[in-house]
Write a protein that holds these residues in place. Structure first.
Motif, PDB file in Angstrom:
ATOM      1  N   ALA A  52      -3.511   2.051   4.983  1.00  0.00           N
ATOM      2  CA  ALA A  52      -3.524   1.446   6.314  1.00  0.00           C
ATOM      3  C   ALA A  52      -2.111   1.010   6.677  1.00  0.00           C
ATOM      4  O   ALA A  52      -1.326   0.646   5.801  1.00  0.00           O
ATOM      5  N   ASP A  53      -1.794   1.045   7.948  1.00  0.00           N
ATOM      6  CA  ASP A  53      -0.450   0.719   8.408  1.00  0.00           C
ATOM      7  C   ASP A  53      -0.032  -0.696   8.007  1.00  0.00           C
ATOM      8  O   ASP A  53      -0.849  -1.622   7.988  1.00  0.00           O
ATOM      9  N   ASP A  54       1.246  -0.822   7.704  1.00  0.00           N
ATOM     10  CA  ASP A  54       1.878  -2.133   7.465  1.00  0.00           C
ATOM     11  C   ASP A  54       1.247  -2.895   6.304  1.00  0.00           C
ATOM     12  O   ASP A  54       1.157  -4.131   6.327  1.00  0.00           O
ATOM     13  N   THR A  55       0.818  -2.194   5.261  1.00  0.00           N
ATOM     14  CA  THR A  55       0.207  -2.861   4.116  1.00  0.00           C
ATOM     15  C   THR A  55       1.008  -2.672   2.834  1.00  0.00           C
ATOM     16  O   THR A  55       0.514  -2.980   1.754  1.00  0.00           O
ATOM     17  N   GLU A  56       2.232  -2.180   2.956  1.00  0.00           N
ATOM     18  CA  GLU A  56       3.034  -1.899   1.764  1.00  0.00           C
ATOM     19  C   GLU A  56       3.146  -3.117   0.846  1.00  0.00           C
ATOM     20  O   GLU A  56       2.979  -3.015  -0.377  1.00  0.00           O
ATOM     21  N   ALA A  57       3.446  -4.272   1.424  1.00  0.00           N
ATOM     22  CA  ALA A  57       3.673  -5.469   0.608  1.00  0.00           C
ATOM     23  C   ALA A  57       2.411  -5.922  -0.114  1.00  0.00           C
ATOM     24  O   ALA A  57       2.484  -6.496  -1.203  1.00  0.00           O
ATOM     25  N   GLN A  58       1.239  -5.640   0.472  1.00  0.00           N
ATOM     26  CA  GLN A  58      -0.020  -6.101  -0.116  1.00  0.00           C
ATOM     27  C   GLN A  58      -0.548  -5.159  -1.189  1.00  0.00           C
ATOM     28  O   GLN A  58      -1.222  -5.600  -2.127  1.00  0.00           O
ATOM     29  N   VAL A  59      -0.295  -3.859  -1.080  1.00  0.00           N
ATOM     30  CA  VAL A  59      -1.005  -2.915  -1.949  1.00  0.00           C
ATOM     31  C   VAL A  59      -0.106  -2.144  -2.911  1.00  0.00           C
ATOM     32  O   VAL A  59      -0.624  -1.474  -3.816  1.00  0.00           O
ATOM     33  N   LEU A  60       1.208  -2.228  -2.760  1.00  0.00           N
ATOM     34  CA  LEU A  60       2.102  -1.473  -3.631  1.00  0.00           C
ATOM     35  C   LEU A  60       2.867  -2.415  -4.561  1.00  0.00           C
ATOM     36  O   LEU A  60       3.502  -3.358  -4.093  1.00  0.00           O
ATOM     37  N   PRO A  61       2.841  -2.173  -5.868  1.00  0.00           N
ATOM     38  CA  PRO A  61       3.641  -2.987  -6.787  1.00  0.00           C
ATOM     39  C   PRO A  61       5.123  -2.674  -6.603  1.00  0.00           C
ATOM     40  O   PRO A  61       5.482  -1.606  -6.094  1.00  0.00           O
ATOM     41  N   PRO A  62       6.011  -3.583  -7.017  1.00  0.00           N
ATOM     42  CA  PRO A  62       7.451  -3.385  -6.834  1.00  0.00           C
ATOM     43  C   PRO A  62       7.977  -2.090  -7.448  1.00  0.00           C
ATOM     44  O   PRO A  62       8.980  -1.544  -6.993  1.00  0.00           O
ATOM     45  N   GLN A  63       7.294  -1.592  -8.476  1.00  0.00           N
ATOM     46  CA  GLN A  63       7.733  -0.366  -9.135  1.00  0.00           C
ATOM     47  C   GLN A  63       7.778   0.820  -8.172  1.00  0.00           C
ATOM     48  O   GLN A  63       8.622   1.714  -8.314  1.00  0.00           O
ATOM     49  N   VAL A  64       6.888   0.849  -7.187  1.00  0.00           N
ATOM     50  CA  VAL A  64       6.805   2.003  -6.291  1.00  0.00           C
ATOM     51  C   VAL A  64       8.031   2.096  -5.378  1.00  0.00           C
ATOM     52  O   VAL A  64       8.724   3.123  -5.370  1.00  0.00           O
ATOM     53  N   PRO A  65       8.364   1.064  -4.579  1.00  0.00           N
ATOM     54  CA  PRO A  65       9.575   1.184  -3.770  1.00  0.00           C
ATOM     55  C   PRO A  65      10.840   1.347  -4.596  1.00  0.00           C
ATOM     56  O   PRO A  65      11.780   2.033  -4.175  1.00  0.00           O
ATOM     57  N   ALA A  66      10.868   0.747  -5.782  1.00  0.00           N
ATOM     58  CA  ALA A  66      12.044   0.900  -6.645  1.00  0.00           C
ATOM     59  C   ALA A  66      12.214   2.359  -7.061  1.00  0.00           C
ATOM     60  O   ALA A  66      13.336   2.892  -7.081  1.00  0.00           O
ATOM     61  N   GLN A  67      11.115   3.031  -7.383  1.00  0.00           N
ATOM     62  CA  GLN A  67      11.207   4.431  -7.790  1.00  0.00           C
ATOM     63  C   GLN A  67      11.549   5.333  -6.610  1.00  0.00           C
ATOM     64  O   GLN A  67      12.320   6.282  -6.735  1.00  0.00           O
ATOM     65  N   VAL A  68      10.983   5.028  -5.446  1.00  0.00           N
ATOM     66  CA  VAL A  68      11.324   5.799  -4.243  1.00  0.00           C
ATOM     67  C   VAL A  68      12.815   5.695  -3.951  1.00  0.00           C
ATOM     68  O   VAL A  68      13.481   6.683  -3.632  1.00  0.00           O
ATOM     69  N   ALA A  69      13.359   4.482  -4.098  1.00  0.00           N
ATOM     70  CA  ALA A  69      14.784   4.270  -3.836  1.00  0.00           C
ATOM     71  C   ALA A  69      15.664   5.031  -4.822  1.00  0.00           C
ATOM     72  O   ALA A  69      16.795   5.406  -4.492  1.00  0.00           O
ATOM     73  N   ALA A  70      15.129   5.281  -6.027  1.00  0.00           N
ATOM     74  CA  ALA A  70      15.922   5.946  -7.066  1.00  0.00           C
ATOM     75  C   ALA A  70      15.889   7.466  -6.966  1.00  0.00           C
ATOM     76  O   ALA A  70      16.650   8.143  -7.663  1.00  0.00           O
ATOM     77  N   LEU A  71      15.028   8.014  -6.114  1.00  0.00           N
ATOM     78  CA  LEU A  71      14.870   9.458  -6.021  1.00  0.00           C
ATOM     79  C   LEU A  71      15.542  10.015  -4.771  1.00  0.00           C
ATOM     80  O   LEU A  71      15.654   9.328  -3.755  1.00  0.00           O
ATOM     81  N   SER A  72      15.930  11.279  -4.852  1.00  0.00           N
ATOM     82  CA  SER A  72      16.477  11.970  -3.681  1.00  0.00           C
ATOM     83  C   SER A  72      15.751  13.273  -3.413  1.00  0.00           C
ATOM     84  O   SER A  72      16.083  13.991  -2.468  1.00  0.00           O
ATOM     85  N   CYS A  73      14.745  13.584  -4.228  1.00  0.00           N
ATOM     86  CA  CYS A  73      13.979  14.820  -4.092  1.00  0.00           C
ATOM     87  C   CYS A  73      12.493  14.477  -4.030  1.00  0.00           C
ATOM     88  O   CYS A  73      11.990  13.754  -4.906  1.00  0.00           O
ATOM     89  N   PHE A  74      11.823  14.972  -3.002  1.00  0.00           N
ATOM     90  CA  PHE A  74      10.410  14.646  -2.810  1.00  0.00           C
ATOM     91  C   PHE A  74       9.619  15.908  -2.471  1.00  0.00           C
ATOM     92  O   PHE A  74      10.076  16.759  -1.699  1.00  0.00           O
TER      93      PHE A  74
END
Length: 235
Positions: A13-35
């Protein structure tokens, strides 16, 4: 040495990143350049929200969807074979669960690439958790037939499986056809069979109700038109 393939969950659901994603997820996204993504537009939006430091135009984004060929899957994994880490992003929820990301994971294992799943929301598991139905034995069927006759026959078959095997049956529908499907479920199932409808999971208007079919027939029709929903049938 090959790189690592990360399976990156996204929001339901929109705008729910802070509620449903652990910190590991944005940290890993930030570390990648290939998706490797199911939908480029939604993936770009998700990446920008959880890792705003990324310059989207500098990322390598390849689309792998339900129509992708084996050759396209193989080509998408070439950077990983050459040592680059990559992330798999579904259009919503967890990659590989009722999702073309499963093909990437399958091929990665064949090629000796390490596959790492990250924690995040899955609409199927959330619906099963909340339904009160059997979580020890369950089957996901994807979409039921569109035509009413074959769909009613499929509903009868699912009910038989649920009752004979004591097995929860899960399925989904295109959101704008939710209400016709619900009508067919209430018409085709026995009155004592339990039905759960779980819609807009994790959103402010989340709706999760389990009742017998007889109970559902007495309820006002829920407002689930054009809302992503999971339907469950069981004992």
């Amino acid at each position: 040495m090959p790189g690592t393939l990360y399976l990156i969950p996204t929001i339901l659901a929109d705008d729910t990143e802070a509620q449903v994603l652990p910190p590991q997820v944005p940290a890993q996204v930030a570390a990648l350049s290939c998706f490797l993504v199911e939908n480029a537009r939604t993936a770009r939006r998700f990446i920008k929200r959880v890792a705003p430091e990324h310059v989207i135009e500098q990322l390598r984004i390849s689309v792998i969807d339900k129509d992708s060929t084996e050759a396209q899957v193989q080509a998408a994994l070439q950077p990983v074979l050459q040592g680059q880490d990559a992330g798999v992003i579904s259009e919503a929820g967890c990659p590989g669960i009722a999702d073309p990301g499963a093909e990437l994971a399958r091929r990665a294992h064949q090629l000796g690439i390490t596959v790492v799943p990250l924690v995040g929301p899955s609409s199927l598991l959330l619906a099963l958790m909340a339904s009160g139905m059997n979580g020890q034995s369950f089957t996901f069927h994807g979409y039921l037939p569109i035509e009413r006759g074959p769909r009613l026959a499929a509903i009868k078959k699912l009910e038989q499986q649920a009752l004979q095997l004591h097995q929860t049956q899960l399925f989904i529908e295109t959101p704008y056809r939710n209400l016709p499907l619900l009508d067919d479920l209430l018409a085709g199932l026995h009155s004592g069979t339990r039905l759960c409808v779980a819609a807009s999971l994790t959103a402010p208007n989340e709706f999760i109700v389990t009742d017998t079919v007889a109970g559902w027939r007495k309820r006002p029709k829920p407002d689930i038109h054009k809302q992503p929903a999971v339907f469950l049938v069981g004992q």
